[in-house]
Motif scaffolding. Sequence first.
Motif, PDB file in Angstrom:
ATOM      1  N   LEU A 128       0.858  -1.177   0.000  1.00  0.00           N
ATOM      2  CA  LEU A 128       0.000   0.000   0.000  1.00  0.00           C
ATOM      3  C   LEU A 128       0.895   1.228   0.000  1.00  0.00           C
ATOM      4  N   CYS A 129       0.795   2.047  -1.033  1.00  0.00           N
ATOM      5  CA  CYS A 129       1.608   3.261  -1.164  1.00  0.00           C
ATOM      6  C   CYS A 129       0.718   4.476  -0.933  1.00  0.00           C
ATOM      7  N   GLU A 130       1.171   5.371  -0.086  1.00  0.00           N
ATOM      8  CA  GLU A 130       0.463   6.618   0.184  1.00  0.00           C
ATOM      9  C   GLU A 130       1.384   7.778  -0.175  1.00  0.00           C
ATOM     10  N   MET A 131       0.929   8.638  -1.049  1.00  0.00           N
ATOM     11  CA  MET A 131       1.755   9.726  -1.562  1.00  0.00           C
ATOM     12  C   MET A 131       1.198  11.076  -1.176  1.00  0.00           C
ATOM     13  N   THR A 132       2.087  12.013  -0.901  1.00  0.00           N
ATOM     14  CA  THR A 132       1.735  13.421  -0.797  1.00  0.00           C
ATOM     15  C   THR A 132       2.701  14.207  -1.670  1.00  0.00           C
ATOM     16  N   CYS A 133       2.192  15.214  -2.331  1.00  0.00           N
ATOM     17  CA  CYS A 133       3.029  16.114  -3.126  1.00  0.00           C
ATOM     18  C   CYS A 133       2.570  17.535  -2.821  1.00  0.00           C
ATOM     19  N   THR A 134       3.464  18.335  -2.274  1.00  0.00           N
ATOM     20  CA  THR A 134       3.137  19.696  -1.858  1.00  0.00           C
ATOM     21  C   THR A 134       4.073  20.685  -2.531  1.00  0.00           C
ATOM     22  N   VAL A 135       3.518  21.630  -3.227  1.00  0.00           N
ATOM     23  CA  VAL A 135       4.320  22.673  -3.872  1.00  0.00           C
ATOM     24  C   VAL A 135       4.733  23.685  -2.802  1.00  0.00           C
ATOM     25  N   VAL A 136       6.033  23.960  -2.715  1.00  0.00           N
ATOM     26  CA  VAL A 136       6.533  24.889  -1.701  1.00  0.00           C
ATOM     27  C   VAL A 136       7.096  26.169  -2.303  1.00  0.00           C
ATOM     28  N   SER A 137       7.250  26.203  -3.614  1.00  0.00           N
ATOM     29  CA  SER A 137       7.666  27.425  -4.296  1.00  0.00           C
ATOM     30  C   SER A 137       7.249  27.311  -5.757  1.00  0.00           C
ATOM     31  N   ARG A 138       7.585  28.294  -6.540  1.00  0.00           N
ATOM     32  CA  ARG A 138       7.174  28.283  -7.944  1.00  0.00           C
ATOM     33  C   ARG A 138       7.747  27.096  -8.705  1.00  0.00           C
ATOM     34  N   THR A 139       8.912  26.633  -8.288  1.00  0.00           N
ATOM     35  CA  THR A 139       9.574  25.559  -9.033  1.00  0.00           C
ATOM     36  C   THR A 139       9.862  24.310  -8.196  1.00  0.00           C
ATOM     37  N   GLU A 140       9.501  24.316  -6.935  1.00  0.00           N
ATOM     38  CA  GLU A 140       9.946  23.256  -6.025  1.00  0.00           C
ATOM     39  C   GLU A 140       8.767  22.602  -5.315  1.00  0.00           C
ATOM     40  N   ALA A 141       8.911  21.296  -5.064  1.00  0.00           N
ATOM     41  CA  ALA A 141       7.871  20.551  -4.353  1.00  0.00           C
ATOM     42  C   ALA A 141       8.508  19.545  -3.408  1.00  0.00           C
ATOM     43  N   ILE A 142       7.739  19.177  -2.386  1.00  0.00           N
ATOM     44  CA  ILE A 142       8.116  18.073  -1.498  1.00  0.00           C
ATOM     45  C   ILE A 142       7.216  16.893  -1.853  1.00  0.00           C
ATOM     46  N   THR A 143       7.819  15.801  -2.254  1.00  0.00           N
ATOM     47  CA  THR A 143       7.083  14.613  -2.672  1.00  0.00           C
ATOM     48  C   THR A 143       7.509  13.449  -1.787  1.00  0.00           C
ATOM     49  N   ALA A 144       6.540  12.812  -1.147  1.00  0.00           N
ATOM     50  CA  ALA A 144       6.839  11.731  -0.220  1.00  0.00           C
ATOM     51  C   ALA A 144       5.915  10.553  -0.484  1.00  0.00           C
ATOM     52  N   VAL A 145       6.469   9.356  -0.335  1.00  0.00           N
ATOM     53  CA  VAL A 145       5.691   8.119  -0.478  1.00  0.00           C
ATOM     54  C   VAL A 145       5.989   7.224   0.711  1.00  0.00           C
TER      55      VAL A 145
END
Length: 202
Positions: A165-182
């Motif tokens: 079971l994979c749970e993902m979050t992707c959050t944009v933190v700036s115009r060009t950058e994101a935090i992506t976690a699984v």
Amino acid sequence: MSLRRPKRHDVDELRAKFVANREKVRSWAARWECPEVEWPAFSEVPGPWAIAPREQNWWLRRHAPFMDEYRWLLEARPVAQGINELWASWEFGAGHEFERLAIRFRSVIDPDYLAEKLALGIRAAALKGWQDDDVHDLYDWLREGVNQGAEAGMVRGKHRTGFLLCEMTCTVVSRTEAITAVRTTLTDTTLDGVPLNADGRT
């Protein structure tokens, strides 16, 4: 009331499980195709403990079989542009059973790259029931999630492949950058709660 001392073969079996987990985590980074980072020297002792090097062998012989929960937190050093942070956490619970694998990128918003690297990282973990063909559906789901996160600013989602079971979050933190976690855990049901068979299918 008396306390039962663990039998020798029980202790040896528990120690063997710990050693197998340790070697699985140690070799995982080398199996993961991610040359954009360098991994630090591997710590023989998992967190949350901090043991002096000269005492590690004694500590592991004495305590490793009996730990109820522990984890290895691996923090990579980026060596390529576009990646600002990458860490992974392997966690184990009672009986030295696998609990979860978490991978977290802070990087430029590149859905193709993030989907590929995260899918390859999970593949390299070789968790219960994983089949090589699973990587394709996982890649497609991750890519779609990062694209949606880039458009909406944040997205959460779940995906099951076999027993994983994979749970993902992707959050944009700036115009060009994101935090992506699984975060990857084991499951014995589908997302709808239907029991899986011995092959991880319905």
